[in-house]
Scaffold this active site. Structure first.
Site, mmCIF file in Angstrom:
data_model
loop_
_atom_site.group_PDB
_atom_site.id
_atom_site.type_symbol
_atom_site.label_atom_id
_atom_site.label_comp_id
_atom_site.label_asym_id
_atom_site.label_seq_id
_atom_site.Cartn_x
_atom_site.Cartn_y
_atom_site.Cartn_z
ATOM 1 N N ASP A 1 3.372 5.268 -6.862
ATOM 2 C CA ASP A 1 3.486 4.113 -5.909
ATOM 3 C C ASP A 1 3.250 2.599 -6.342
ATOM 4 O O ASP A 1 2.223 2.207 -6.454
ATOM 5 C CB ASP A 1 1.947 4.521 -4.696
ATOM 6 C CG ASP A 1 2.233 3.699 -3.697
ATOM 7 O OD1 ASP A 1 3.230 3.195 -3.380
ATOM 8 O OD2 ASP A 1 0.996 3.767 -2.795
ATOM 9 N N GLU B 1 1.317 10.655 4.441
ATOM 10 C CA GLU B 1 0.114 9.994 4.677
ATOM 11 C C GLU B 1 -0.229 9.942 6.395
ATOM 12 O O GLU B 1 -0.450 9.042 6.736
ATOM 13 C CB GLU B 1 0.345 8.489 4.076
ATOM 14 C CG GLU B 1 0.584 8.649 2.537
ATOM 15 C CD GLU B 1 0.627 7.142 2.071
ATOM 16 O OE1 GLU B 1 -0.066 6.876 0.829
ATOM 17 O OE2 GLU B 1 1.058 6.168 2.621
ATOM 18 N N GLU C 1 0.644 -5.328 -3.763
ATOM 19 C CA GLU C 1 -0.572 -4.708 -3.898
ATOM 20 C C GLU C 1 -1.269 -4.154 -4.909
ATOM 21 O O GLU C 1 -2.492 -4.081 -4.884
ATOM 22 C CB GLU C 1 0.208 -3.365 -3.237
ATOM 23 C CG GLU C 1 -0.919 -2.199 -2.481
ATOM 24 C CD GLU C 1 -0.321 -1.156 -1.973
ATOM 25 O OE1 GLU C 1 0.867 -0.826 -1.651
ATOM 26 O OE2 GLU C 1 -0.967 0.061 -1.702
#
Lengths: 707, 707
Positions: free
Chosen positions: B369, B295, B397
């Protein structure tokens, strides 16, 4: 008595388990530890009568219950029988001498050893203020058997300005992020909102602007207005009105209008509809605070209209609902080759008399921007036909942020007491903003930029709470002295023990002058770090706008230092009345605390002390540093009288303050020495590092920046 | 007895004054309110002997003093006479069966009614862990007169990963900003640091990575290392080591080296010097956590080197000081036209055996993820020669952030208990990460992305604390059940009253499955909002990288829905052992909770329930919503057994959770219906809004974004 002893011991231990993290502010309500005082109150306050049962009265009842239970370890009984009550809260709509928010407190003797307290107010909010006043008297251990008080607020608008963004970043915030969590509003009412409202009500604050003056139009969308309504509903019982900042380009941003010209009928209609939408949700919505054509914010001048055109258009939109517009006078432009000091006056003075009667002009205390010490703003007294609000700053953007103990009440008093001579002697700034000088009794007030964040102790520094407190108390009563405020705050926040109170208040009352001396003595101003405004940077000259750079303000050169604002300079002094000019115009008689605000002074100029300017500058800087050491010593006196947690917090922070004070002294003097070419006085403390070192320091993650 | 009665009443009122704001976490130490239980402990625990007087032992003493005083309302006496003590904390360096951090607890009967508790450990940290265990037993009202416990941690590294930036923004943080205030470190040690360390020690966490994996090289400058040292000094007595994230390009950014190539001798030297500098300040510094070539983060592949080259270079730098490197396996690239699911395995599996022996590979629980439910990561079991740490995520998240109650222990257990079949049956993920399967007993562990911020209650949602708690407890003992953890947490955090415990734990234990059902039932994944990951956005297809877009993951079309990862698709299943493949490869026998992870299933596929896939999807989504309503009902049962403040907080949050669950159901089904063209089942709740409405929603200020 055995049980009593054991349980008292246990009580003590339990209280120790609850750390003093500062969350409770000045509303701690811990048990009074003087037995005689305790008995006095315990015998006097057993039953309470509250006449009404409005939401505000319920708040009063809860506060009295919690306060009395905590302070006296004795739960009050709430009686419906007025006759048997020790405290009687009554509404008296015809009370003479009372304003809408005021109250009276009277003690009436019943028998030799018994008295009652009669509380009167026109409205329930007056009763709530009276309740807080009573609790304050008990927390500060005052007699309550011979009360005869009438209390009306000096100012009608007593407002906090939050520079809080919708993403919870607080511009110039040093105490965490915004307490307003827009993401989970309106469905989640944080206990913090309630405690915030309680704290404000306890010191008489009656309004809050919950969004940043560098505004975001999103707050005016319906989804966010619903969130705002939830806040307003939570605050209403505490007598607090919600205000929003209005971004002038909102009609374009939200509904794609082609213009935001205030004279355009579609734009006018848009704001009228927006006002209607808001007042349907929030019938007592306060109104809009507007920063227009200032530091990049849009405004009427984008359309060649005046500030009055802009303000009046908004004023007309909220007038049907009794809303007001607070228009900021903080404008300056580097396109204008004029001393920044003069620009607000030049812009607004000609507009006096052209604003609607529901518009106030909000003027910062000084002409530049919340510097450590500024002369009062020349607009005070200059616009008799316009209600002028003052804007103060609690968050210590230029005053040590959250690492320094700086009690601001002396600064506020200095401004309030300053004489504008607008209508002869005693035309004080206080008389301008309370409406008495120019007869603005209906609409007047004071705002203050909040220093509140989501830190556990609300304000970052335990003593920063005192500035919030001082603002509320002074807005209620501009005649209160700094000493009185420091004393009552200390008694509520730390201890009523006389030696502790003496040490702490002395430290507080010295702190403002100390800070001015180690940062910007003798009238220096605006010489702090770029952008984050953290630490000294008198050499700063790299920002895009001249009037953002320190070198613009101190004008140090081989001849001397200071900004010539006399007739041979920018003549900013001319904006003041003749008597004020007379006080400041002569560099030999000018009050030396403002000297470099108005004069460029040669390095070897002889000061009142007999020293040269250079030596005086050195002396003042070091005096500030020494004053911090004295504050440290005073704080040590408090060690055995207060809780360990806050003692240790403040001890660490004072150590940081000393480091920062030395940094200011050394960095500024080393830099100014490159112009003065003079040596440091004999036996003067040697700077710890070189000028190059200080110039190399960078603080990319210092808190509180614009974004 | 009159005094006793009066004072107990007062005690109750005083406790009410101290609001339950959640700051105390599970270490509340409120008085035991069952009199029999109270007497039992009061009689058993009067005197305590602690053998050593190290900083850790002092922490133990303070904790025992506060804990016992609070719980029993009886201050313990700390005696120097081992013989007279009721609890004896002793060091026994030769204790058999004890690891370095372990402890034993044994009760020894002295007389008929008296017993002693003997605590043994090899080191003072073991005694501290034992002290917390004893306090936990008392808080949860367990018998302590017949203890015979040996407790050693399952995992040697039990670490929190903070995704906290130096400006205090927390990436994927939903509980305010970072508790680490770098600006006023090292001079200011916030009480919060101490309470953070206490909380971690109480559940056995022994390491913390205080900076974001999306790293900032500034943390490795000397000024910031001094700040880090201050944190390490504060944490050390609590057995907590500090780790930092290392930005691979730091030598270039800090000291202007021309390269960060791990095979370049100058670069190697730079890291060796940096390690030396760090260990001089922090002798027990844990080591570096590295996110490289992922990333946008730099890494060894920028120089055509392997992950092993990068990790080993850093490992060599810290090895002289016994430091370790934790290298993340979370890598994927959209330049690679390969199923993202497969990329980490493809990258790292070939490197097995090529890492230094002080390197661990940190692998997320699942292959994508931190989705609501993922199959275990195929790297578990695939690299026998490399110690594999697991990375879990406490901050929710993708699991409702801070507005939803989701107890994660069942998810953690699902992964720990998953069988990799790497060495036949019972090759569980737990046995991989505890080092037993492949003999990595010295170096093994688990990390978890922290859900901690500066909110008063630390985690935003009062129940999010339970996830922090569960992580620590499971890392200490992977065999604990979700029920046991929920029960002990509830007893400490809310109440020991059996009906309250029953209601609350039932709500917690149902919450994980409920959330999966209303968000991503049947193996759906990664269909949430862009960037902020808030709310549903299965239609998302506008982000720059295909593998960031929801449509990449659900692959809904007119035929069906789901990601074909069998041999006719990407064949990701091939990364698992044969037995695991067998379990999941046939869409008719595959566990339906993972079905759409591995198969593209036609809309009219017949599910085990007998329903078509479309109807089953509708059923599951609604089942999730209904489960939230049941949670609300269970919470109402708790009203009279817990404090009003937290009751009200959770009540409001559950109401938000229901709204969000309905939003997920309605938005996802309306969107998937555009492919299935099937009607909603008969009597199915009608969506509140149109698909267009849901697609129009925007949340520009949702918390937790990358910057």
């Amino acid at each position: 008595m055995k049980y009593k002893y054991i349980f008292l011991l246990i009580l003590l231990q339990i209280q120790l388990l609850y750390a003093e993290n500062g969350y409770r502010l000045w509303l701690r309500y811990d048990k009074i530890n003087n037995n005689k005082t305790l008995s006095y109150y315990q015998n006097s306050i057993k039953k309470i009568f509250i006449e009404t049962s409005t939401p505000t009265s319920k708040v009063l009842k809860e506060e009295m219950r919690n306060g009395i239970t905590g302070l006296l370890h004795q739960s009050p009984i709430f009686t419906n029988d007025r006759l048997e009550a020790d405290i009687i809260f009554s509404i008296n709509t015809k009370a003479k001498n009372l304003s809408e928010e005021g109250f009276t407190l009277q003690s009436k003797k019943i028998t030799k050893n018994r008295f009652k307290i009669i509380v009167n107010a026109k409205k329930d909010i007056g009763l709530l203020y009276a309740g807080f006043e009573l609790l304050r008297m008990i927390q500060t251990a005052q007699k309550i058997d011979s009360l005869n008080t009438i209390s009306n607020p000096s100012l009608s608008l007593r407002i906090l300005n939050h520079w809080d963004n919708l993403n919870r970043h607080v511009e110039r915030g040093y105490a965490g992020i915004s307490i307003f969590n827009w993401h989970n509003l309106p469905a989640y009412i944080d206990q913090r909102y309630i405690d915030y409202a309680r704290a404000n009500a306890s010191i008489g604050i009656n309004g809050t602007v919950v969004t940043n003056v560098n505004a975001n139009a999103t707050i005016l969308t319906h989804a966010y207005l619903l969130k705002t309504k939830a806040l307003a509903d939570a605050f209403r019982p505490y007598g607090i009105k919600v205000y929003l900042t209005a971004k002038f380009s909102a009609p374009i941003e939200i509904d794609h209008l082609k213009t935001a010209d205030p004279l355009n009928p579609e734009v006018q209609k848009w704001w009228q509809n927006k006002a209607k939408e808001i007042y349907e949700l929030i019938p007592d919505f306060g109104g809009f605070l507007v920063k227009a054509n200032s530091e990049g914010q849009p405004g009427p001048q984008n359309y060649n209209r005046t500030h009055a055109d802009g303000a009046n258009m908004l004023a007309d939109a909220v007038a049907p609902f009794k809303g007001i517009i607070i228009w900021r006078a903080f404008v300056y432009s580097n396109d204008t080759p004029e001393d920044r000091f003069k620009q607000a006056y030049n812009e607004f003075k000609p507009l006096d008399g052209s604003f609607r009667n529901n518009v106030l002009l909000q003027v910062k205390n000084g002409p530049i921007d919340f510097q450590p010490r500024e002369p009062f703003h020349p607009l005070f007294g200059a616009m008799p036909n316009t209600p002028i609000m003052m804007e103060l700053q609690l968050t210590q953007e230029y005053l040590g942020q959250a690492t320094q103990l700086v009690f601001e009440a002396p600064m506020f008093k200095e401004i309030l007491n300053a004489d504008t001579y607008a209508k002869g002697a005693n035309s004080t700034v206080a008389s301008v903003i309370d409406g008495s000088l120019f007869n603005h009794k209906a609409l007047n007030g004071c705002s203050s930029v909040a220093n509140i964040g989501n830190d556990i102790n609300w304000c970052g520094h335990p003593f920063a709470q005192a500035n919030w407190y001082a603002f509320g108390r002074l807005a209620w009563n501009t005649n209160l002295s700094s000493e009185a405020i420091a004393t009552e705050w200390t008694k509520q926040t730390f201890s009523t023990a006389p030696p502790i109170v003496a040490s702490i208040t002395k430290m507080m009352l010295n702190s403002y002058d100390a800070m001015v001396e180690y940062m910007t003595p003798l009238g220096l101003h605006h010489i702090m770090g770029n952008n984050n405004h953290y630490g000294p940077m008198p050499w700063g000259n790299t920002l895009a706008r001249a009037d953002w750079n320190p070198v613009y303000y101190h004008k140090a050169d081989s001849m001397g230092i200071g900004f010539n604002r006399t007739v041979s300079g920018t003549n900013a002094l001319d904006q003041y009345s003749k008597q004020v000019q007379k006080n400041w115009i002569d560099s030999n008689s000018c009050d030396e605390k403002y000297l470099l605000w108005f004069h460029h002074i040669s390095w070897n100029h002889r000061m009142k002390s007999g020293r040269t300017l250079w030596n005086e500058l050195c002396f003042k800087y070091n005096d500030g540093v020494e004053a911090v050491k004295k504050m440290q010593a005073l704080w040590q006196h408090a060690q055995n009288g207060i809780d360990a947690e806050r003692f240790h917090q403040v001890e660490q922070l004072l150590s940081i303050q000393l480091t920062e004070a030395e940094w200011w002294r050394d960095a500024c003097l080393l830099y100014f020495q490159t112009f003065s070419k003079e040596p440091f006085p004999i036996n003067y403390p040697k700077p710890k590092y070189s000028l190059a070192y200080y110039q190399s320091l960078q603080f990319p993650y210092a808190p509180g920046g614009g974004q």
